[in-house]
Structures are given as C-alpha cells and as structure tokens.
Design an enzyme around this catalytic site. Structure first.
Site, PDB file in Angstrom:
ATOM      1  N   ASP A 137      -4.541   2.550  -4.423  1.00 17.79           N
ATOM      2  CA  ASP A 137      -3.080   2.479  -4.357  1.00 17.79           C
ATOM      3  C   ASP A 137      -2.614   1.173  -3.722  1.00 17.79           C
ATOM      4  O   ASP A 137      -1.533   1.096  -3.152  1.00 17.79           O
ATOM      5  CB  ASP A 137      -2.541   3.670  -3.558  1.00 17.79           C
ATOM      6  CG  ASP A 137      -3.089   3.698  -2.133  1.00 17.79           C
ATOM      7  OD1 ASP A 137      -4.090   2.989  -1.862  1.00 17.79           O
ATOM      8  OD2 ASP A 137      -2.523   4.404  -1.297  1.00 17.79           O
TER       9      ASP A 137
ATOM     10  N   ASP B  13       0.856  -1.183   0.000  1.00 18.41           N
ATOM     11  CA  ASP B  13       0.000   0.000   0.000  1.00 18.41           C
ATOM     12  C   ASP B  13       0.897   1.239   0.000  1.00 18.41           C
ATOM     13  O   ASP B  13       1.913   1.278   0.717  1.00 18.41           O
ATOM     14  CB  ASP B  13      -0.903   0.003   1.236  1.00 18.41           C
ATOM     15  CG  ASP B  13      -2.008   1.033   1.134  1.00 18.41           C
ATOM     16  OD1 ASP B  13      -2.977   0.777   0.393  1.00 18.41           O
ATOM     17  OD2 ASP B  13      -1.879   2.082   1.779  1.00 18.41           O
ATOM     18  N   LEU B  14       0.557   2.236  -0.835  1.00 16.27           N
ATOM     19  CA  LEU B  14       1.379   3.445  -0.940  1.00 16.27           C
ATOM     20  C   LEU B  14       1.092   4.374   0.247  1.00 16.27           C
ATOM     21  O   LEU B  14      -0.072   4.631   0.589  1.00 16.27           O
ATOM     22  CB  LEU B  14       1.102   4.173  -2.255  1.00 16.27           C
ATOM     23  CG  LEU B  14       1.445   3.397  -3.544  1.00 16.27           C
ATOM     24  CD1 LEU B  14       1.100   4.236  -4.764  1.00 16.27           C
ATOM     25  CD2 LEU B  14       2.915   3.002  -3.553  1.00 16.27           C
TER      26      LEU B  14
END
Length: 481
Positions: free
Chosen positions: A403, A360-361
């Site tokens: 994301d 996950d960003l």
C-alpha cells in the site's frame, strides 16, 4: 593522331592501302608503256605521273592512320588529275575520264552522300565543258592515243575498279555479318533482360514489404501490389500521383526531408506512421529510401516500407511489463526511478523545483484482513485512480509495492505549491473511506533542491517524513526536515 581500334576501320585502312598500291603500280606501268612506244608527247606522261605522285603521297599520309583525310585528298586529287588530263589531251574521249564514276562510287561509299553528289555534279559540268569547248573550237584535242596505251589505261582503270569493288563487297559482307552477330546478341540480351525483369517482378510482388518507385518530383512511378492494396490506390491510378496524396499530408510532411535527402543521393532509413488503407488505423513502418541516379543526375528513387507494427506493439507491451504495476496500471519502481532521473537531469540544465511524495495507506492491513485480498486489491486500484486524477498528466504516480505509493510532481513554484498538493492528496484519499472500510493516508514530502540533489537523498528524506506523519497521528502530511 587518332588510334584505330574498330574492325571496320581496320578494313577501311586495308581497302585504301590496296587501292593506292594498285593505282601506284598501274600508273607507273602505264607510263612505262607510253615510253616504250616512242615519239610520245610529254603531256601524255603527265597523267600517269600525277597519279603516281598522288598515290605515293596518300600512302605516306595513310601511314599516320588518318583515313578520312586520306580519302578526301585521294578523291579530290584523282578528280582534278582526270579533269586536267581531259582538257589537255583527248577531251571527253580521254580514257582517264572513266575514273569519274569510280570516284563518285568511291567517295559516296567511304565519305558520304554529299561527296558523291558533289563529284557527280562536278564531273558532269567538266564533261559538258570539254564537249562544248571542242565543238566551239576552243579545245583542240591531241592526236588519238595509241591502241596499246589505250588498252593499258583501260586495264589500269579496270584493275582499280575491280580492287575497289571486291574490297567494298568484302567490307559490306563483314558489316552485314557483324550486324547479324550484334542482332543475335541483342536478341539474347533482350531475352535475358526480359527473363530477369519477370523474375524481379515476381520477387517484388511476393515480398511482404511495400515498394514504390518515385520520380524527381516526388510522384509515384510504379509500386507492388502490397503498396497499392495498403494505401487503397488502384494500380492504374498510381503513376504520376504525388506521394503526399498517397501517404497523407501529415504523414508525408514528417518524411519530406528524408525524401529530399534521397533525391540528393543519400541512402537512409527512418520510421514512419501511416493510418490509411486496410487493417488498424495506424501502422508503424521502417522506411528505406534508395536514390536512383541516371547520367549523373537525380532521377528519383525507391521507397521500401516494412511493417513493424506488431514488433512495436510487442516492444511497448514489454516496456509496460517492465515499468508498469500489474495491479493498478500505474508506474512501478522502475518507472519512478526513470522519471526521477529525467527530472534531475532537466533540473541540472535548467533549475526548477519539484516534489517527491511518499504515501502510505492507514488501516489498509485491517481492511485486507477483514474483507479479503480481492477487496484490498479493489481499494488499491481506486487509490491509484484517485492519485492519477489529482495530479497533472505530466506528473508521475507509482506504486512501490503493498500500500505504498510515490508521487513525483514537477514544475512547482516553491514549497507552498507542494504543500497544497500534499494536503489535497491526503484529503482525496480520506474521501475514499467507508464505514466498513475506513481508510486514510500518511504522506512524507521532500523538495528538490532544498532536500537533496540525488534520487537516494530525496527518497530517504521523504520516507523519513512519512514515518513522522504516521507517528504523529496519521491522515496527514509532513515536510522533510
């Protein structure tokens, strides 16, 4: 016993039967006429008696429907009787010797040229023997035959000759009529065949498929214009050319076993790719092979190639739409679950270690809000390319949405390999950060089989590790517990 069914053979039977009846009745009448004259030597009655016996025997033999044997017996027997009577009675003046030319004609027409030549030569020798014997005094002819008996004998020979001639003419005419009828029928069949051949040729030329006939040596025999045009071969150059040189060695090698099975008599379908001729460099074809057999042996076959390139491309585009993320071009959730399922099946057959990484960003929402969705989409595309470049070609990169990304890394030696890759991924994502758009990644790592044997278990454990990585500072990875 042979069964007679041909009309010509039935005519031959009727001819023989009528001739034999004339001979039997005539010989009996001749014998009666000789007896009526009185004081007739018994040797005079020998000829008519032998002819009557021969005729009766041949009629009985013919009842068994064996005309060839009956003809041979009749011809040989008649010639022998005529010859014996010539030597015993008037020599070359014996009336029954007039039967010689009849026997030659009769045998030649019904038994063949060799029989006619044989009887002609034997008759000539017999006549020369009679004449020579009389001149040398070895043969003493009896007193001349009475005119009435001579007349009866001549009428008998005339009746037999007339019967044979009329029947032979009838047979000839019926054979001519049959030949003319068969000739007309053959012309009609030939015209019909030519019409059908022309229609079939037009149909084959109009078909969009590529059609080729090949022989037992896998050489081209003929092909339709679509085939020659696609493979860039002139029509006059095609016959006798090996299929391998037309299709190309590599493409034909993939199909060789199919062609061999077709030569063995099997009809089958396959799919092939050919990359020569006009159009794009590679076309996909559905290939139908149909064997051609003559007289119980393989004589080659037919190949029908239907171009399905556009259909395959459409199917591939549909597969991509179903399994590919539209924004980044990498796999989506469907693609991930498919690859993960395959990895679990392979591992069940042959145990191996693989890793599932949930990523996950960090800070993506702030970048998206500050710089807009277009900038956010560009960043997601750069992250997808970076992840694909970091992993091997056989590994899987997928975007679940927003994301959130998932990595499937197969064929690992153990936990150490997985942690090195996880650290490298986090490092590469951090390298994408800029002053105005700081970005990093949190990653959760689950291993098979340590953390589960089911897809749901691995995803759940990796997702839990991801949240621990976020909760403990982000820009880091955590191993599932």
């Amino acid at each position: 016993m042979r069964s007679m069914s041909s009309p010509i053979e039935e005519i031959r039977l009727r001819l023989l039967r009528s001739a034999l009846l004339v001979m039997l009745i005539g010989s009996l009448a001749f014998a009666v006429s000789l007896l009526s004259l009185g004081h007739m030597p018994s040797s005079r009655l020998l000829g008519p008696g032998l002819i009557a016996l021969l005729s009766a025997y041949c009629l009985i033999h013919l009842h068994r429907r064996q005309p060839e044997q009956t003809l041979a017996v009749l011809a040989c027997g008649g010639w022998a009787i005529a010859t014996v009577m010539g030597y015993r009675t008037e020599g070359v003046r014996t009336p029954i010797l007039l039967a010689y030319p009849m026997i030659v004609i009769f045998a030649g027409w019904l038994l063949g040229a060799r029989w006619a030549k044989g009887f002609a030569a034997a008759s000539a020798l017999a006549l020369m023997g009679m004449a020579g014997g009389e001149m040398l005094g070895w043969l003493k002819p009896m007193a001349p035959i009475h005119p009435v008996s001579l007349m009866v004998a001549q009428c008998l020979i005339l009746a037999v000759a007339t019967t044979l001639t009329l029947n032979l003419l009838r047979v000839f005419q019926e054979r001519m009529d049959e030949a003319l009828r068969l000739g007309r029928l053959a012309e009609q069949n030939l015209a019909t065949a030519r019409t059908r051949e022309l229609e079939l040729q037009r149909l084959v030329e109009a078909m969009p498929s590529l059609i080729c006939q090949f022989d037992a040596d896998l050489r081209c025999v003929l092909a339709n214009p679509h085939f020659t045009r696609f493979f860039g071969v002139a029509t006059e150059e095609l016959p006798g050319r090996p299929l391998e040189s037309v299709f190309g060695s590599a493409a034909f090698e993939d199909q060789r076993s199919c062609f061999q099975r077709a030569l063995a008599g099997e009809s089958l379908r396959s799919q092939a790719r050919f990359g020569v001729g006009e159009g794009p460099s590679e076309h996909v074809f559905e290939v139908a092979l149909v064997p051609r057999r003559l007289e119980g042996r393989s004589d080659g076959g037919y190949a029908l190639l239907h171009d399905v390139t556009e259909r395959e491309r459409s199917a591939e585009r549909l597969r991509q739409m179903v399994s590919q993320d539209a924004l980044t071009g990498i796999g989506n959730r469907t693609h991930l679950m498919d690859r993960l399922g395959l990895a679990l099946k392979r591992s069940a057959r042959r145990p191996q270690c693989f890793a599932l990484m949930m990523l996950d960003l960090d800070g993506f929402k702030q970048i998206n809000d500050a710089h807009g969705h277009e900038r956010g989409d560009q960043l997601l595309q750069r992250v997808a390319r970076t992840l694909a470049d970091t992993l091997r070609a056989d590994d899987t990169v997928a975007r679940l949405g927003g994301d959130e990304f998932v990595l499937l890394v197969e064929t690992l030696r153990g936990t150490e390999d997985a942690t090195l890759i996880a650290a490298k991924v986090v490092e590469r994502i951090a390298a994408l950060s800029t002053p105005d758009a700081p970005i990093s990644a949190s990653l959760g790592l689950a291993l098979h089989p340590q953390h589960g044997d089911l897809a749901e278990d691995l995803i759940r454990r990796a997702d839990a590790a991801l949240y621990r990585a976020k909760a403990t500072g982000r820009n880091q990875w955590r191993l599932a517990e």
